[in-house]
Design a protein around this motif. Structure first.
Motif: not given
Length: 608
Positions: A305-306, A308, A361, A368, A371, A432
């Motif tokens: 889900d992340h 980069t 984050h 990121l 997300d 965040r």
């Protein structure tokens, strides 16, 4: 170990965590169990922790939350009201265990006056006040919260004192009331001890999010089994019995679900609506039907889900088959958006908001690119949700992100959909930040440098109006939100209050950038392509106006207008039907032609 054996062990552990594994009461001389320290303290003779209620369509639903009853105790709980100075029983129910909840449902409720109530078990009782429907108030106030971190077990006297001073008509807890995953019951009791003083005497909405149901994140995927507590494969990791008990504790007092049919494996649903004083709130489950990213979006970071990878193409994440709200909830929003009986304004309450608004984050402030836990993904699902929500000019309130924001959302263009207020966490240990690398377009000025029009990390069009980043002096950037719905002038004011500020003091300051006030019609600020005739009529009339595209049969929007005269806008030339309603009076006018020059559209005198 095979999966069936694993789930059996997990189910047993989860059911214990629902109530049977509580530490002994503070006055019980029995030794404490081994293992984690107790989350909540209570006395041996305590019976009731707190109670939550709502009233909708003259139906009172109230759930009393009990501490564990001793073996052999009577499970009957009575609901009484103070009628002319005497306590009168109006309902009784049986305690549901595991979970120790006592749910009541009372029909033909008189919502025109306040009622003092108490729930009774034997000699023990718990009292509060059921407020009358505040239809006579020009301003309906909502206090909104999210993220009650387990790093702060203490009471919250600063919040309680402020809320009692601000006296909201409705409380909204958007999720993560518990961060203890396998010990929801204990954490829920602590939540009740922390907030019961403001919950006992006003309607409350509490909806569970990922941590409440024992997951780091959740993409419910219609109820399937998840193989990991991280949740990225979609579904629920904890047993169905655990998930349903969490939902029963937090939502059984809400109005009846729009469509009560369970999802896969018998997991219950609760999406519904609640009208408070003429403001109609849709309560949605934006995690329950959402697809998990694993297997749908190629991994481009340390976890599914992340993302980069700076070369990531966000459009590749908008994959076919990825769902957000699901067809059932989109249908609900469509029906709810067309129903304006007893409503002046509308709002949508969700676990989080429809944007990917955080760039940095965690404790190391890692960047990121995107997300996928945010409701900025999937982008097509986001667009469908925003298009449904803007049709009744609905405002949006959510939480979860640990980052307070005010965003004006766009689909085809910037600002063509509604506004959202993501409220700050009550207590937060995972920071965040909104820290874009590019400068804004159309910066509106003010104390915050990075406001204006942007693409978020998933290339959704958003206009950032305010954000509350963690700072060296305030890593949590914690607090809560107040939203004021002014029915008279149809304005919506957002306030963002930090923790430990006394709102009664004349120098009390909100987070920089707040308050912000918008107009109701800003929630469908799409630029007009054509105009229909001005609707005229007697002063004081506030009809519901529904615009229908005759070529497609699509409802363009529905709104109860502030007053007449009022001119409907449309978004393409063509012929339109107006459906008008004001109480029992109704009218339909067909064949109205949209014209590009607003002043040349003419007038339409309203006659019933």
């Amino acid at each position: 170990m095979n999966r069936l054996r694993f789930l059996s062990i997990l189910a047993a552990a989860a059911l214990l965590a629902l109530g049977w594994a509580l530490p002994a009461p503070a006055q019980d001389p029995a030794p404490q169990r081994q293992g984690p320290p107790p989350i909540v303290q209570y006395d041996a003779d305590d019976v009731f922790c707190f109670a939550l209620y709502t009233v909708q369509d003259r139906v009172l639903k109230l759930t009393a939350q009990l501490y564990p009853l001793p073996d052999g105790a009577d499970h009957t709980v009575r609901l009484e009201i103070d009628r002319d100075g005497a306590w009168t029983e109006i309902a009784s129910t049986q305690v549901v265990n595991p979970g120790w909840t006592a749910p009541f449902r009372v029909e033909k409720w008189d919502h025109t006056r306040d009622w003092n109530y108490r729930v009774v078990h034997g000699d023990a009782s718990y009292a509060g006040r059921i407020r009358k429907d505040p239809v006579d108030k020009d301003e309906i106030i909502v206090a909104a919260f999210t993220g009650n971190s387990n790093r702060e077990r203490e009471m919250k006297p600063d919040i309680i004192a402020n809320i009692q001073a601000q006296d909201p008509d409705l409380l909204f807890f958007s999720g993560d009331q518990s961060y203890d995953h396998k010990r929801h019951y204990e954490a829920w009791l602590l939540f009740g001890q922390q907030f019961g003083e403001i919950i006992r005497d006003r309607p409350t909405i509490a909806i569970p999010d990922d941590h409440d149901v024992g997951q780091g994140n959740i993409w419910g995927a219609g109820g399937k089994v998840s193989e990991t507590p991280a949740g990225h494969d979609g579904g629920y990791f904890m047993p169905v019995e655990y998930v349903n008990e969490v939902q029963r504790a937090q939502t059984s007092h809400l109005p009846d679900p729009f469509d009560p049919a369970p999802i896969e494996r018998g997991i219950t649903v609760y999406y519904t609506s609640l009208n408070v004083g003429g403001v109609d709130f849709a309560i949605i489950e934006d995690r329950k039907f959402k697809s998990g990213p694993q297997g749908l979006v190629p991994e481009q970071g340390p976890r599914p889900d992340h993302i980069t990878d700076p070369d990531f193409d966000p459009l590749l994440a908008d994959v076919e088959g990825a769902d957000l709200l699901g067809e059932r909830q989109l249908h609900f929003l469509d029906v709810w958006g067309r129903d304006w009986e007893k409503a002046d304004m509308k709002a949508v309450l969700s676990q989080t908001v429809f944007a990917n608004a955080a760039h940095l984050h965690g404790k190391d402030a890692e960047r990121l690119i995107a997300d996928l836990d945010s409701n900025g993904w999937p982008q097509t699902g986001r667009r469908k949700a925003l298009e449904a929500i803007r049709k009744p000019f609905a405002f949006m309130i959510g939480g979860d992100q640990h980052l307070a924001t005010v965003i004006h959302h766009g689909t085809e263009d910037w600002n063509d959909a509604g506004y959202s207020f993501c409220v700050p966490s009550i207590s937060n240990y995972y920071g965040r930040w909104w820290k874009p690398l590019e400068p804004p377009v159309n910066h509106p000025g003010g104390p915050l440098p990075d406001t204006g029009q942007y693409y978020d990390g998933l290339r959704n069009k958003i206009t950032m109006l305010a954000y509350a980043n963690p700072t060296d002096d305030n890593y949590q950037a914690a607090g809560y939100g107040i939203v004021r719905f002014n029915k008279k002038d149809r304005s919506i004011t957002m306030e963002c209050w930090p923790r430990f500020v006394d709102v009664t003091q004349p120098d009390a300051q909100q987070h920089p950038g707040w308050p912000i006030t918008i107009a109701q019609e800003d929630n469908y600020a799409r630029e007009a392509a054509a105009w229909l005739p001005v609707i005229t009529g007697a002063p004081g009339q506030r009809p519901v106006v529904q615009v229908v595209d005759e070529e497609t049969g699509e409802i363009v929007y529905t709104i109860r207008v502030k007053g007449l005269p009022w001119q409907p806008k449309v978004f393409k030339e063509g012929k339109y039907t107006l459906n008008l309603a004001d109480g029992s009076r109704k009218a339909t006018i067909n064949g109205l032609v949209g014209v590009t020059e607003q002043s040349q559209a003419g007038a339409l005198p309203l006659s019933w």
